[in-house]
Enzyme design. Sequence first.
Site, PDB file in Angstrom:
ATOM      1  N   PRO A  33      32.550  22.670  68.631  1.00 16.31           N
ATOM      2  CA  PRO A  33      31.770  23.914  69.261  1.00 16.31           C
ATOM      3  C   PRO A  33      31.082  23.475  70.473  1.00 16.31           C
ATOM      4  O   PRO A  33      30.321  22.315  70.444  1.00 16.31           O
ATOM      5  CB  PRO A  33      31.218  24.638  68.117  1.00 16.31           C
ATOM      6  CG  PRO A  33      30.653  23.691  67.100  1.00 16.31           C
ATOM      7  CD  PRO A  33      32.055  22.665  67.129  1.00 16.31           C
ATOM      8  N   HIS A  34      30.943  24.380  71.527  1.00 21.11           N
ATOM      9  CA  HIS A  34      30.132  23.608  72.822  1.00 21.11           C
ATOM     10  C   HIS A  34      29.739  25.126  73.540  1.00 21.11           C
ATOM     11  O   HIS A  34      30.520  26.195  73.466  1.00 21.11           O
ATOM     12  CB  HIS A  34      30.854  22.934  73.522  1.00 21.11           C
ATOM     13  CG  HIS A  34      32.082  23.151  73.881  1.00 21.11           C
ATOM     14  ND1 HIS A  34      33.136  22.975  73.220  1.00 21.11           N
ATOM     15  CD2 HIS A  34      32.578  23.798  74.905  1.00 21.11           C
ATOM     16  CE1 HIS A  34      34.382  23.502  73.949  1.00 21.11           C
ATOM     17  NE2 HIS A  34      34.107  23.897  75.141  1.00 21.11           N
TER      18      HIS A  34
END
Length: 154
Positions: free
Chosen positions: A65-66
């Site tokens: 995730p980013h």
Amino acid sequence: MELSSILRPPAVKVLANLSSKKRLFQELGEIAAANYQINGRAAFAALQEREALGPTGVGHGVALPHARLQGLDQVVGCFIRVEKPFDFDAVDKQPVDLIFALFAPEDSGVDHLKALALVSRTLRDQSICSKLRANGDSATLHALLTDSIANKAA
């Protein structure tokens, strides 16, 4: 760029279990707030927004995730190993237990992409993933992730 410049030792955690992406993103927001003076709610919301565009579970039990956030001056990361893998809607439909989250400045452009590529290369290495899964100590996990051998392609 090296993982040691992105990931602080206290931003590496081992959790017994997580029940959902939402709970994971809350946990990542708390870790980011504690280690990088990031607004935890903003981090949580940004991760949720990014995930709505498409799942960040890249397969083989790994999720990346980013999100981009205001107020950051460099890319930073958080790592969680979950003892009990959970459903993440990953591309291979397998549950996730290794999560490396990245937070980047809103205008980071290429630095964000370089960091994402570095983390992706590192966690594509099955021997590193096996070692991460075999260890429950946060300091050992940080050392495994930031070892210069793991970052040789950076």
